[in-house]
Motif scaffolding. Structure first.
Motif: not given
Ligand code: A2P
Length: 281
Positions: A24-40, A49-58
């Motif tokens: 929540w509050q993670t911009p779509d542009d940051d989401a890919a890196r943040a999620v990939s870092d988290a998985i690492k 969530a759909a309303c976070y508008e970051n599902e594409v990045g996630v």
């Protein structure tokens, strides 16, 4: 719980990793890196969530990480404008496509339709639930649940063919929703904590900082560990690699009984102020 891969069993037998990565509050542009870092860093449970508008990045972050899909637990939520049977089915398809996945581990109704805004709030929630149930029975979602639901919102749902497996609520020191948590325990509904750090507001609290220091930990780590020891699944959010790793390092200490009681007794402070029966969205 000894690691991020340890799981809790939902009431349908499906397993959920004990700490989720919040977005929540993670911009779509940051989401890919943040999620990939988290998985690492070892997170195996990602919450969006759909309303976070970051599902594409996630979704991109999940792909970039290279992890096998079955090793991850991915949650999303149907937004308030998409309530009802038909709209929920369509919202789910959009979420799957934005994430680039072919199933979800968990899908939640993001907020209950409330009596303040809708005369027929009960029917609206039941119709949304009917769609969720259908998707679950079709195998497109491994578990279904609700978010921000108080006991009176859950009453009708627990009597249906498939009762909710999860309720995700705002939960942090000073905001424990005791009646809701008790109700969930009674109905074997697992509670998840959104904003376990009070969206960061808990971290400046002197009492929490002092307790954390006793264990050689940060206030953030204390809040996350405190959720786990209360049987609640925390979903800490961060876009910062160091803080993502810090929030995962919560398995080498145990908050003692006296400190748990102290934190459990803290007065309400620093919450979002959002009440499920009063929000106007
Ligand atoms: P950032 O994303 O820049 O790390 P919550 O999970 O309760 O919603 O809290 C999220 C907020 O807390 C964000 O502002 C996040 O900022 C910040 N945060 C997350 N982890 C930590 C940490 N370990 N130390 C300090 N701030 C943190």
């Amino acid at each position: 719980m000894k690691s991020l891969e340890d799981t809790l069993r939902l009431n349908n037998g499906y397993e959920m990793p004990c700490v989720g990565f919040g977005t929540w509050q993670t911009p779509d542009d940051d989401a890919a890196r943040a999620v990939s870092d988290a998985i690492k860093a070892g997170y195996r449970h990602i919450d969006t969530a759909a309303c976070y508008e970051n599902e594409v990045g996630v979704g991109s972050g999940i792909k970039q990480s290279g992890i096998e899909r079955e090793k991850l637990f991915v949650t999303s939520k149907v937004w308030n404008t998409e309530r009802g049977y038909k709209k929920t089915l369509a919202a789910f398809e959009k979420t799957l496509s934005d994430l680039g996945l072919d199933y979800l581990d968990l899908y939640l109704i993001h907020w209950p339709a409330s009596s303040l805004r809708f005369e027929n709030w009960k029917e609206i929630n039941l119709e949304t639930w009917r769609a969720m149930t259908e998707l679950y029975k079709a195998g497109k979602i491994k578990a279904i649940g609700v978010s921000n639901f108080l006991p009176h919102h859950m009453e009708a749902l627990v009597k249906t063919e498939v009762r909710p497996m999860v309720n995700q609520i705002e939960y942090h020191p000073g905001l424990m929703w005791n009646d809701t948590v008790e109700y969930c325990k009674k109905h074997d509904i697992l509670v998840e904590a959104w904003s376990p750090l009070g969206t960061g507001r808990m971290l400046e609290n002197e009492e929490l900082k002092a307790i954390a220091a006793k264990y050689g930990k940060s206030a953030a780590q204390l809040c996350i560990r405190w959720c786990l020891q209360n049987g609640v699944v925390p979903l800490p959010k961060s876009v910062n690699s160091a803080r993502i790793a810090e929030n995962a390092d919560v398995f080498d200490f145990e908050i003692d009984k006296e400190d748990m009681e102290k934190i459990n007794a803290m007065p309400n402070f620093g919450g979002s102020g959002l009440h499920p029966d009063e929000v106007n969205f």
